[in-house]
Structure formats: C-alpha cells, structure tokens
Motif scaffolding. Structure first.
Motif, short mmCIF file in Angstrom:
data_model
loop_
_atom_site.label_atom_id
_atom_site.label_comp_id
_atom_site.label_asym_id
_atom_site.label_seq_id
_atom_site.Cartn_x
_atom_site.Cartn_y
_atom_site.Cartn_z
N ALA A 169 136.15 15.23 -19.84
CA ALA A 169 135.00 15.67 -20.85
C ALA A 169 134.46 16.82 -20.46
CB ALA A 169 133.68 14.34 -20.73
N ALA A 170 134.86 17.48 -19.18
CA ALA A 170 134.15 18.93 -18.77
C ALA A 170 134.68 19.88 -19.54
CB ALA A 170 134.12 19.02 -17.55
N LYS B 51 124.32 17.00 -30.82
CA LYS B 51 124.58 15.54 -30.82
C LYS B 51 125.91 15.45 -31.96
CE LYS B 51 122.99 11.21 -33.25
NZ LYS B 51 123.62 10.47 -32.29
N ASP B 52 126.87 14.96 -31.10
CA ASP B 52 128.14 14.36 -31.84
C ASP B 52 128.88 15.93 -32.14
OD1 ASP B 52 127.81 11.71 -31.93
OD2 ASP B 52 126.83 11.84 -33.99
N LEU B 53 128.62 17.01 -31.27
CA LEU B 53 129.37 18.27 -31.43
C LEU B 53 129.92 18.79 -30.22
CD1 LEU B 53 130.04 20.80 -33.36
CD2 LEU B 53 127.73 21.85 -33.04
N HIS B 54 131.01 18.89 -30.08
CA HIS B 54 131.84 19.15 -28.68
C HIS B 54 132.37 20.60 -28.70
CE1 HIS B 54 131.20 14.99 -26.68
NE2 HIS B 54 131.15 14.59 -28.13
N LEU C 271 128.32 25.37 -16.85
CA LEU C 271 128.08 23.79 -17.25
C LEU C 271 128.87 22.94 -16.34
CD1 LEU C 271 128.56 23.88 -21.06
CD2 LEU C 271 126.60 24.08 -20.03
N PRO C 272 128.68 21.69 -15.97
CA PRO C 272 129.44 20.71 -15.20
C PRO C 272 130.92 20.80 -15.36
CG PRO C 272 127.34 19.96 -15.98
CD PRO C 272 127.47 21.01 -16.56
N GLY C 273 131.40 20.96 -14.28
CA GLY C 273 132.94 20.99 -14.19
C GLY C 273 133.38 22.61 -14.36
N GLY C 274 132.65 23.42 -14.52
CA GLY C 274 133.12 24.78 -14.35
C GLY C 274 133.95 25.45 -15.05
#
Length: 355
Positions: free
Chosen positions: A128-129, A136-139, A289-292
């Motif tokens: 997911a990172a 919302k619902d946008l990746h 962001l988390p995960g780098g």
C-alpha cells in the motif's frame, strides 16, 4: 345452517397450519448444527500460492471444478478467478496450517473473527505504501514520477506532471539534468519552455505535489553530456534518468511569460530558507510518506494566477534543469489525464452450495 358450518372449517384449517409450523420448527431443532461456512463466506487473509512460486493475497477462495475463485485483498475485494492448474493447493494448505491462529483451530462454533497474520499485515502495508491514499478513494499510481493534487468542480483529482526542458521532449519520467550555477549570481535565464501556457492548468492556489522517490522506479540510462550557458558557472550537465531524491529540495518558480515562450530564471540557492523571501520563488514544505516511496510537497504560500514550474535543487550549487511546469487558472477546463477517485466495491459474499 350454512353459516354455522363455516366457522368449524376455518378453525380446522388454522389448526392444521399451526400444527404444520410447529412440526417444521421441531424438525429444524432436531437437525444437526450446520457445518462452518466455507472460506468464501468466512473472510480472512491468506496466501493463494501459485506453482510459479508467486502468490496472491486473498480474503478467501473457493475451488469450483477447474477454477479457483478468490476475493482479492489487494484490489478492494474484487472477485477474481484463476485456473486451478496454476495453483499449488498443497502449498497453500500448508501455509494456512503453519499460520493458523489458536482461535482459528478451535471449535467451529466460535463467533470470534479470525486473527490476521502479522506477516500478511506487513506485506499489505508495504504494498500500500507504493500507492498511498491522498484523498478519499484517490490513490497515487505506482508508475508516474510527479503528480499534483488538484480539485475540479469539487472533486479531488491527481494530475500527472510531465517533465520538460527547452531542449527535450516532455516525458513522464524524472530526468536529472545537472547544471551548476553561481549561488550568489544575479537572476538570469536558465530554462526556456515553449509556449506561453503550460498544458497542465490547475484550479486551486495551494496545489499539493507528490514526487516518487527511491531507487526502484526508474533505471539510470547515462546519457551524453550537454552544454548550456550558465553565465560563468560550470557549463557541463549530464542527462541521467532517476527518481527523485529525499535529499533534494524543491521550489516553485514563477515563469516569466514572453511571446511564444516561458522563461525560468535562476535564483539564489544559498538564500533559500532565509527570513526574506525571494521574488517569484515559493518554497515548499516536504514530508516523506510512510514506506519511503513518495515525497509530499506543499507550497508555503498561495500561488496567484499565472505560470509556474517545480524545480529541484540538488545541492547548494546545483539545480535540475528538467522542470515540471503548470499554470494556475481556476476556470480552465479539466486536465485530460486526471486520475479520479475510485470507490472500493463493497465486499459482499454469499453462501453457495457446493457443486
């Protein structure tokens, strides 16, 4: 006489109906408890191991004839299928047994939800990172290098920002065209972009930008050296292909619009972060962001109507001449390649009788 005979008939019919209902109820109670739901109706996370050594993270699966139906844990609960000949069911069952929790191995009558294996949780978080949710619902997509979060008619959208340079075609990668400039020199032209307006026009004055970072997105190509006029500074730069670096700094520079072109002027690198702001330069706040895998860039002040470019500052004396240009135009049409929110489909599993 006719009226007196109707009531006994109704009474007998009602009695028979009640008796039938009681009989059915007693029969149901006398039956053995129903067996536990099959995996497709008892959601849990597990691995569906394939014969090529890879695997799918699934919520549940069911073998029907020559096909394995499964609910993907990575694609929003979408139901998919794969030929059973490609699945290593023995390895799948062994993995499930090795990672079964005490609750899952207990009596079938337990109503406690099965625990999720920590290893699977970590794998899902790692995957997911690469595509974090920014609205919302946008990746964010895994492929694009730089994107900007825009809002069009109240709807959040992600717009890919192609990289551009006066001597190069626009592309979606992250080329690093290193050019050394004098950090104390006066302002001068360093990049000239074709056209008076960028193809990307945003509708908000505080756009949030996302830069893909890390070493696993784009492989260096090692292009030939190029030469540019840097007004007395080092005149050699190299064309390499790379993703962004967490060590770089990013600024938003206002373009000087001229006839048929937009000019990006140099600025004093050493003055970045100082008390006094430089004219036509907007600094950004950065957050990894988390995960780098992604860096979030937020302008420290609102952008007025006009043309801009995101510029990467590589070091105290180097900048990247490959820029990401855009404009701020609240009434502009929607960007053609905008990525819109995709709500997850609800996970609905229904009990199916075995074939």
């Amino acid at each position: 006489m006719h009226k007196t005979n109707r009531q006994p008939v109704r009474f007998i019919a009602a009695s028979l109906f009640i008796a039938a209902g009681l009989a059915l109820s007693a029969s149901a109670q006398s039956q053995k408890p129903l067996p536990p739901l099959d995996p497709a109706t008892n959601p849990h996370r597990t691995r569906l191991i394939l014969k090529d050594g890879s695997y799918q993270l699934v919520m549940s699966y069911r073998v029907v004839g020559s096909v394995v139906h499964y609910i993907s844990a990575e694609r929003g609960g979408a139901e998919e299928e794969i030929p059973v000949s490609l699945v290593d069911l023995d390895a799948t069952h062994r993995w499930e047994k090795q990672h079964a929790t005490p609750e899952a191995e207990g009596e079938g009558g337990s109503t406690q939800a099965p625990a999720i294996d920590p290893e699977l949780l970590k794998e899902e978080a790692d995957r997911a990172a690469y595509t974090p949710e920014v609205a919302k619902d946008l990746h964010l997509p895994e492929q694009d290098s730089v994107l900007v979060l825009d809002t069009f008619r109240g709807m959040p959208e992600l717009v890919p920002l192609p990289q551009s340079n006066g001597d190069l075609n626009r592309n979606t990668g992250h080329n690093v065209l290193r050019a050394a400039i004098n950090p104390l020199s006066s302002s001068h032209q360093i990049v000239q972009l074709k056209g008076e307006k960028s193809p990307i026009q945003l509708h908000v004055d505080t756009p949030v930008l996302y830069v893909r970072i890390g070493s696993d997105a784009v492989v260096p190509t090692g292009g030939a050296p190029l030469t540019v006029d840097t007004h007395g500074a080092s005149s050699t730069m190299h064309d390499t292909s790379s993703v962004g670096s967490a060590d770089s700094r990013y600024v938003i520079v206002r373009s000087d619009v001229r006839t048929g072109a937009r000019v990006i002027a140099s600025f004093k690198i050493g003055f970045l972060g100082g008390v006094h702001q430089q004219e036509d330069v907007v600094e950004t706040s950065t957050e990894v962001l988390p995960g780098g895998h992604w860096m979030k860039l937020t302008p420290r002040q609102s952008l007025s109507f006009g043309e801009y470019a995101l510029m990467e500052v590589i070091s105290e004396k180097e900048v990247n001449l490959g820029v990401w240009d855009f404009g701020i135009h609240p009434v502009a049409p929607e960007n053609a390649d905008a990525i819109k929110p995709e709500p997850k489909r609800p996970l609905s599993l229904e009990h199916r009788r075995p074939d």
